[in-house]
Design a protein around this motif. Structure first.
Motif, short mmCIF file in Angstrom:
data_model
loop_
_atom_site.label_atom_id
_atom_site.label_comp_id
_atom_site.label_asym_id
_atom_site.label_seq_id
_atom_site.Cartn_x
_atom_site.Cartn_y
_atom_site.Cartn_z
N ALA A 106 3.02 -5.14 -2.66
CA ALA A 106 2.07 -4.41 -3.49
C ALA A 106 2.73 -3.14 -4.00
O ALA A 106 3.08 -2.26 -3.21
CB ALA A 106 0.80 -4.09 -2.71
N ILE A 107 2.92 -3.08 -5.32
CA ILE A 107 3.56 -1.91 -5.93
C ILE A 107 2.51 -1.06 -6.63
O ILE A 107 1.46 -1.55 -7.05
CB ILE A 107 4.64 -2.34 -6.94
N CYS A 108 2.80 0.22 -6.75
CA CYS A 108 1.90 1.10 -7.50
C CYS A 108 2.13 0.87 -8.99
O CYS A 108 3.24 1.07 -9.50
CB CYS A 108 2.14 2.56 -7.15
N LEU B 160 -6.08 -5.43 -0.87
CA LEU B 160 -5.70 -5.85 0.49
C LEU B 160 -6.69 -6.85 1.06
O LEU B 160 -6.32 -7.75 1.83
CB LEU B 160 -5.59 -4.63 1.40
N THR B 161 -7.94 -6.73 0.68
CA THR B 161 -8.95 -7.69 1.12
C THR B 161 -8.75 -9.03 0.43
O THR B 161 -8.83 -10.10 1.06
CB THR B 161 -10.36 -7.15 0.83
N CYS C 269 3.69 -4.95 2.29
CA CYS C 269 3.89 -3.50 2.15
C CYS C 269 3.17 -2.96 0.94
O CYS C 269 2.88 -3.67 -0.02
CB CYS C 269 5.37 -3.17 2.07
N LEU C 270 2.87 -1.68 1.03
CA LEU C 270 2.47 -0.87 -0.12
C LEU C 270 3.64 0.05 -0.44
O LEU C 270 4.10 0.80 0.42
CB LEU C 270 1.24 -0.01 0.22
N ILE C 271 4.15 -0.03 -1.67
CA ILE C 271 5.27 0.83 -2.05
C ILE C 271 4.88 1.65 -3.27
O ILE C 271 4.33 1.14 -4.25
CB ILE C 271 6.56 0.01 -2.31
N LEU D 46 -5.16 2.80 5.41
CA LEU D 46 -5.31 1.43 4.93
C LEU D 46 -4.15 0.55 5.40
O LEU D 46 -4.36 -0.59 5.82
CB LEU D 46 -5.38 1.41 3.40
N ALA D 47 -2.94 1.08 5.31
CA ALA D 47 -1.78 0.31 5.76
C ALA D 47 -1.90 -0.03 7.24
O ALA D 47 -1.62 -1.17 7.65
CB ALA D 47 -0.50 1.10 5.49
#
Length: 450
Positions: free
Chosen positions: A153-155, A200-201, A209-211, A231-232
């Motif tokens: 998951a990228i911003c 995420l749900t 990952c969240l980056i 959240l992570a």
């Protein structure tokens, strides 16, 4: 002194770059895109006004036509101390006479790791590489290995993370990236915790990952980074901060040190070497050790680069870290940026274009937007503005400062900006910047066709 040409037919001063123009043609014949970084391409500059650099010293560079410029955004934000900084060059020269690459680790690798982790105490282990793409891709691979999950998951609001498929597949320049790879990268908006939780749900137990960049042209909303951290943890994914830009410019310990939110992994580069090739992946011991030899799980091919620990680049990094700490470089960057931003905003307001030339970002990392008569982002008006800056001896794809600038440089820049704003006002009044472009407009880096 700046070497400037004669008056052009549009009534504005011309800068002539015959040698640079010839060199650019030769570059295009030999190097795809005419540069080794797309953001340095001549399509990012007005037609026939893309100087080819001879050398730099401090905050100034000279092109091969003999023109001198005050330079901003040096080395794509990497040269934050100014070109050929004495402490950095001295440290590099000491190592060059001692050999640069061996069959076993050099003691410099240990010293550089200790220095880095002392500067960024939120990290527990570090591994060095040569460029940001390798570091961020290693972080993603490590997150996937640790979680057993496939998705990244990228911003969506941040422009660049890596030249590798997992990111480039999301851009307009995705040619050559398999669709199956693209499907594994999803995006979340910056500053919106609810939207991130919805993502995420939707992909529960799939996101590794969240980056994101912890901050860029806007400050994180109150509680946002802490909310991402929560959240992570709650959804079992790895939180990665891309600190390529924020590292050291936000604080000596990066954005994570400034905002007090600790990611699982973080990546650094750019300012770390003051132009020398060095990047870093840092983070939690239990995650990083998965790429090591002292654990019992599956091994992760984390980072293994022939040139990642060249002694002179690591010596440069140590000199940079020492200089930042001892000379208060981050505070100086902010002070210079604040002076520049205030001057540019005042000049734009005085010329009646304060709503059209807009300075944004943290003082140490300023960018500018060029808006048209409808206050929409415009590459044509950017072309006009860049052309006028270049004619005045200011090379500024952004207003990102280096600590080598002085008050005279800032004053000169503001004076040139004021002259550019006067032309900008004429173009706005005509609702057409064409007479002041001198050729085709500059182009965005990420586009499908050349």
């Amino acid at each position: 002194m700046n070497t400037q040409g004669t008056e052009g037919t549009e009534g504005t001063q011309r800068l002539r770059l015959p040698r640079s123009r010839m060199a650019n043609e030769r570059l295009h014949a030999l190097v795809p895109g005419g540069a080794h970084t797309y953001a340095k391409g001549d399509d990012q500059y007005p037609e026939d006004l893309a100087p080819v650099i001879s050398h730099g010293r401090g905050a100034h560079v000279w092109d091969i036509d003999g023109n001198r410029y005050v330079e901003y955004g040096s080395g794509l934000r990497s040269v934050s101390l100014g070109h050929a900084h004495p402490r950095v060059i001295e440290a590099v020269r000491r190592e060059l006479d001692r050999g640069s690459n061996f069959v076993r680790p050099s003691i410099v690798e240990l010293e550089a790791a200790e220095r880095f982790l002392a500067t960024v105490p939120t990290a527990e282990m570090v591994k060095f590489a040569k460029n940001g793409s390798d570091a961020t891709t290693a972080a993603v691979r490590l997150a996937r290995a640790a979680t057993g999950r496939p998705r990244v998951a990228i911003c969506a609001d941040h422009p660049f993370f890596s030249g590798d498929d997992w990111f480039i597949g999301t851009t307009p320049m995705s040619a050559g990236v398999p669709a199956a790879t693209n499907e594994l990268t999803v995006a979340f908006p910056y500053g919106d915790l609810a939207a991130t939780e919805e993502l995420l749900t939707r992909y529960r137990d799939e996101v590794a990952c969240l980056i994101l960049e912890p901050a860029t042209h806007t400050e994180p909303p109150p509680g946002y980074l802490a909310g991402l951290r929560e959240l992570a943890d709650r959804y079992g994914c790895v939180l990665i901060f891309d600190e390529m830009i924020t590292g050291f410019r936000w604080s000596e310990a990066g954005a994570q040190g400034l905002y007090g939110v600790v990611p699982d992994l973080s990546t650094f580069g750019k300012a770390l070497g003051n132009g020398f090739a060095v990047s870093a992946l840092a983070g939690r011991h239990d995650l990083m050790e998965r790429g090591g030899l002292r654990h019992s799980g599956d091994r992760v091919f984390l980072l293994s680069t022939t040139h990642g620990a060249e002694t002179h680049s690591l010596a440069a990094a140590m000199a940079v870290l020492t200089t930042y700490a001892e000379e208060g470089v981050t505070a100086r960057l902010h002070a210079l940026g604040e002076r520049l931003a205030a001057g540019v905003r005042a000049a734009a307001a005085d010329m009646g274009v304060g709503d059209h030339i807009v300075v944004r970002g943290r003082a140490s990392n300023l960018v500018f937007a060029t808006l048209d008569e409808n206050r929409q982002p415009s590459q044509r008006y950017r072309t006009l503005f860049l052309r006028r800056l270049l004619a005045g001896g200011v090379l500024a794809p952004s207003f990102v400062v280096s600590s080598a600038l002085d008050d005279a440089d800032i004053d000169h820049t503001v004076e040139v900006v004021a002259q550019a704003c006067a032309v900008y006002r004429k173009a706005l009044d005509a609702a057409d910047p064409t007479p002041w472009l001198g050729g085709r407009p500059v182009k965005p880096v990420f586009r499908r066709f050349a």
